[in-house]
Write a protein that holds these residues in place. Structure first.
Motif, PDB file in Angstrom:
ATOM      1  N   GLY A 230      -6.747  -8.626  -9.396  1.00 20.43           N
ATOM      2  CA  GLY A 230      -6.006  -9.598  -8.595  1.00 20.43           C
ATOM      3  C   GLY A 230      -4.595  -9.180  -8.235  1.00 20.43           C
ATOM      4  N   ILE A 231      -4.364  -7.869  -8.177  1.00 24.19           N
ATOM      5  CA  ILE A 231      -3.027  -7.379  -7.823  1.00 24.19           C
ATOM      6  C   ILE A 231      -3.034  -6.905  -6.378  1.00 24.19           C
ATOM      7  CG2 ILE A 231      -1.268  -5.650  -8.346  1.00 24.19           C
ATOM      8  CD1 ILE A 231      -2.386  -5.692 -11.245  1.00 24.19           C
ATOM      9  N   ALA A 232      -2.046  -7.368  -5.613  1.00 27.65           N
ATOM     10  CA  ALA A 232      -1.985  -7.011  -4.195  1.00 27.65           C
ATOM     11  C   ALA A 232      -1.388  -5.624  -4.031  1.00 27.65           C
ATOM     12  CB  ALA A 232      -1.129  -8.029  -3.440  1.00 27.65           C
ATOM     13  N   LEU A 233      -2.046  -4.802  -3.206  1.00 28.78           N
ATOM     14  CA  LEU A 233      -1.452  -3.511  -2.860  1.00 28.78           C
ATOM     15  C   LEU A 233      -0.647  -3.728  -1.588  1.00 28.78           C
ATOM     16  CD1 LEU A 233      -1.139  -0.483  -3.360  1.00 28.78           C
ATOM     17  CD2 LEU A 233      -3.116  -0.121  -1.891  1.00 28.78           C
ATOM     18  N   ILE A 234       0.660  -3.617  -1.735  1.00 30.06           N
ATOM     19  CA  ILE A 234       1.547  -3.905  -0.608  1.00 30.06           C
ATOM     20  C   ILE A 234       1.877  -2.614   0.119  1.00 30.06           C
ATOM     21  CG2 ILE A 234       3.876  -4.700  -0.036  1.00 30.06           C
ATOM     22  CD1 ILE A 234       3.178  -6.530  -2.724  1.00 30.06           C
ATOM     23  N   ARG A 235       1.663  -2.640   1.425  1.00 28.60           N
ATOM     24  CA  ARG A 235       1.888  -1.431   2.206  1.00 28.60           C
ATOM     25  C   ARG A 235       3.229  -1.487   2.927  1.00 28.60           C
ATOM     26  NH1 ARG A 235      -3.524  -0.570   4.158  1.00 28.60           N
ATOM     27  NH2 ARG A 235      -4.752   0.318   2.454  1.00 28.60           N
ATOM     28  N   LEU A 236       3.672  -0.330   3.332  1.00 28.36           N
ATOM     29  CA  LEU A 236       4.938  -0.211   4.043  1.00 28.36           C
ATOM     30  C   LEU A 236       4.668   0.082   5.513  1.00 28.36           C
ATOM     31  CD1 LEU A 236       6.285   2.187   1.336  1.00 28.36           C
ATOM     32  CD2 LEU A 236       7.342  -0.014   1.773  1.00 28.36           C
ATOM     33  N   ALA A 237       5.377  -0.635   6.388  1.00 31.86           N
ATOM     34  CA  ALA A 237       5.394  -0.277   7.804  1.00 31.86           C
ATOM     35  C   ALA A 237       6.811   0.190   8.109  1.00 31.86           C
ATOM     36  CB  ALA A 237       5.029  -1.477   8.675  1.00 31.86           C
ATOM     37  N   THR A 238       6.938   1.125   9.028  1.00 35.79           N
ATOM     38  CA  THR A 238       8.253   1.723   9.291  1.00 35.79           C
ATOM     39  C   THR A 238       8.494   1.817  10.791  1.00 35.79           C
ATOM     40  OG1 THR A 238       7.637   4.051   9.605  1.00 35.79           O
ATOM     41  CG2 THR A 238       7.677   3.242   7.326  1.00 35.79           C
ATOM     42  N   PRO A 239       9.708   2.200  11.187  1.00 31.96           N
ATOM     43  CA  PRO A 239       9.955   2.360  12.632  1.00 31.96           C
ATOM     44  C   PRO A 239       9.058   3.426  13.268  1.00 31.96           C
ATOM     45  CG  PRO A 239      12.038   2.238  11.448  1.00 31.96           C
ATOM     46  CD  PRO A 239      10.969   2.346  10.408  1.00 31.96           C
TER      47      PRO A 239
END
Lengths: 410, 262
Positions: free
Chosen positions: B145-154
């Motif tokens: 139940g752990i969210a994998l948080i992704r990064l978005a960039t310019p």
């Protein structure tokens, strides 16, 4: 830990890796920050296109011949052969290349690629300074501004190369973060790249980093093995029994080995730096003393502690002083196609002096490591054996350090 | 996936208020005390940094902080222990771990996910594991139940954005500028356009970070983003002024963020 490489993308031959994901078996891949992913993908596409372009190949061939001085000869080291008392010892003379090492084979390819991609700035990391000098050299030739990141510790111990880079017009940035050695220089180069993604091309100096670097650098360095293989056949009518090369990140070894991978009768032997001895913990032998992990864009063997923190490497040779190894070596190691051994600082010092005295060739400290294992192998193979070692760099850069260690004031 | 992150962002949205995400480094100074004090100082979400020897996406402040923490004997296991201790008294503030792949890989993806779940961790940001490489890690995290948080960039264009937001959860972290942490933010107009783009593509809240230091900056971004992340400035404040210094800064920042849309 098992990785998922689906059967249909798994190459058949050991020499045919990486797969479409940039994996050599379990190793390699693209472990970079999201900011860099578009760049990595753009680079892969540009490299694939360049590979197929006859014009790119013609340009490479011309500069390799007229500027680098290719092909480099193979040489029968007769007096070392006598001294070792066994198999014939042959050198591939890549130390005769322009700038004094194999590094320029790769720099030329990457800088030409950067130009083709319209990039206007070059960055590189360097340990001993050989890759930095080679990159600065090619960047000067093509008029592209160049910044070289170098650990502050290395800047001190490799002062002549720092000055050479500056003469060539490069900016040399001493890196004080971390421990101020090659791995920190690579961290800093990655930080610069993440900041200047649009215009900058990162020329990585070894067969490591995110895909496509390990495969691309190998391809550019494979000229070593391709030439040597043809030269051995022509001169001796046969292939050597063993190919031997030193390994830091592993670019000269991979360049020598790759064209021989499918020649099953040829042993491939990589020599890591054992520093003060692997048992002391102060070494740079990632395969012998490390475990698989993730650093600098790829999965490979790394020197690390029980918490997965990276341990500093130690070697007398700044060029081997790196806590990782190219992922293709990790793969060939696990597949048992190549053998990996090591040599200590002390052995390298001894071989440095022996080779200089007997052959009139001052080897760099890096290939001096390889020579220590060539000695054992010569005895093991006996008189009918033939050993091919890549003399990947000349030792002029190491003379001040050797003098210091021998207590001689220059 | 319903976890504390989903609940927290739903609450913020209901109040039309931007959230404040405070980053701190586990093991640098009395980090347990700081961790425990952050919710009262106004942190809506806590990013707990896992120290690593070679943090190649971080600027000088977080690099130095990580090395101090490691020097003081911090490990991944002890970081999880701090999260667990926090969770004993705080049942609602989400904790997101942030760091690099190698220590996690060394522990083992599954073992890590299990331990993090048990410690009450809600999300993970693993800086050097892009979508192309995260399948094993994501599968392991999903189980707990752990969210994998992704990064978005310019540098994330529309085509790339689809890859970035696929299979992600919790929120999306928008890196406001090309560069390392603490480097300075992008222009607010560009950031607000990017936030809208990422919200639309992901259907998730968007938190903006990298280079936000001052309350005014944070407030300007809070007008557009679902949350604002501050890291390097808090890490510096902790190093220079201890828990009191860090919580003082968090109070000023969070108050600016919370009132930005009034």
């Amino acid at each position: 830990m098992s990785e998922t490489v689906s059967a249909d993308t798994r190459p058949n031959a050991l020499s045919a890796w990486p797969d479409a994901r940039g994996r050599f078996g379990d190793y390699g891949g693209r472990f970079v920050a999201e900011t860099l992913m578009p760049n990595i993908l753009e680079l892969e596409e540009a490299y694939e296109a360049a590979k197929k372009d006859p014009e790119f190949k013609a340009q490479m061939d011309l500069f390799l011949k007229d500027y680098v001085g290719k092909p480099s000869p193979i040489y029968f080291a007769e007096r070392l052969t006598e001294a070792f008392g066994g198999a014939q010892v042959w050198f591939k003379r890549d130390e005769l290349n322009h700038t004094g090492s194999h590094k320029i084979n790769n720099c030329l390819g990457q800088v030409l690629l950067a130009k083709r991609m319209g990039k206007t700035r070059i960055i590189a990391e360097t340990g001993a300074g050989q890759h930095g000098v080679a990159t600065a050299t090619v960047a000067a030739r093509f008029g592209i501004p160049c910044t070289v990141f170098m650990g502050a510790t290395d800047v001190e111990r490799q002062a002549p190369n720092v000055f050479r880079m500056k003469l060539l017009g490069a900016e040399v940035v001493p890196v004080t973060s971390g421990t101020g050695t090659l791995k920190d220089a690579m961290n800093e180069a990655l930080r610069d790249w993440v900041t200047n993604v649009k215009d900058t091309f990162y020329v990585i100096g070894t067969v490591a980093g995110p895909h496509p670097y390990p495969a691309m650098v190998r391809d550019f360095q494979s000229i070593i093995g391709r030439e040597a293989r043809a030269q051995m056949k022509e001169r001796l009518g046969r292939l050597p029994d063993a190919c031997v090369a030193c390994i830091g990140g592993g670019s000269n070894a991979m360049g020598l080995f790759h064209p021989f991978i499918e020649d099953e009768e040829v042993r491939l032997i990589g020599v890591e730096a054992a520093g003060h001895g692997i048992e002391t913990g102060e070494h740079a032998a990632s395969l012998k003393g490390g475990k698989p992990g993730i650093l600098h864009g790829n999965k490979t063997y790394l020197l690390q502690d029980d918490d997965g923190q990276i341990i500093d490497a130690h070697s007398i040779s700044a060029g081997l002083d790196y806590p990782g190894i190219g992922p293709e070596h990790a793969f060939l190691h696990d597949a048992k196609r190549a053998e990996y051994v090591s040599a200590t600082d002390e052995e390298a010092m001894e071989m440095f002096q022996l080779c200089t005295k007997l052959e009139g060739i001052i080897p760099a400290l890096e290939p001096s490591h390889a020579l220590a294992r060539v000695r054992d192998l010569a005895a093991e193979l006996g008189e009918n054996g033939i050993i091919l070692m890549n003399m990947c760099g000349r030792g002029d850069k190491d003379v001040p350090q050797i003098a210091r260690m021998l207590g001689v004031e220059l | 996936m319903t976890n504390r992150l989903t609940t927290r962002f739903a609450e913020l949205s209901a109040y039309n208020r931007a959230g404040f995400v405070a980053y701190m480094m586990a093991g640098d100074g009395d980090s347990q005390a700081l961790l425990n004090a952050l919710p009262a100082a106004g942190a809506d979400v806590i990013e707990l940094g896992m120290p690593f020897t070679d943090p190649m996406a971080d600027g000088a402040a977080i690099q130095a902080s990580a090395l101090r923490a490691l020097e003081a004997g911090m490990t991944l296991k002890k970081t999880l222990d701090q999260a667990a201790t926090f969770r004993k008294t705080d049942k609602t503030t989400p904790i997101v771990l942030m760091g690099y792949a190698n220590p996690i890989h060394h522990m083992g993806w599954d073992k890590f996910a299990k331990a993090a779940g048990k410690a009450g961790v809600d999300g993970l940001i693993c800086v050097d594991v892009p979508p192309e490489e995260d399948e094993e890690l994501r599968t392991a995290l999903d189980k707990h139940g752990i969210a994998l948080i992704r990064l978005a960039t310019p540098t994330t264009d529309d085509k790339r954005l689809a890859t970035v937001v696929a299979n992600t959860a919790g929120f999306v972290y928008y890196v406001s500028t090309t560069g390392v942490t603490g480097a300075g933010t992008g222009a607010v107009t560009e950031v607000s356009e990017a936030v809208a783009r990422v919200q639309k593509a992901s259907g998730l809240p968007v938190a903006v970070g990298f280079g936000v230091r001052e309350p005014e900056q944070a407030a300007a971004i809070a007008k557009h983003a679902d949350a604002v992340v501050v890291g390097s400035a808090i890490v510096d404040a902790m190093h220079e002024g201890g828990v009191a210094g860090a919580t003082g800064l968090v109070k000023r920042l969070s108050s600016a963020v919370h009132t930005a849309r009034r």
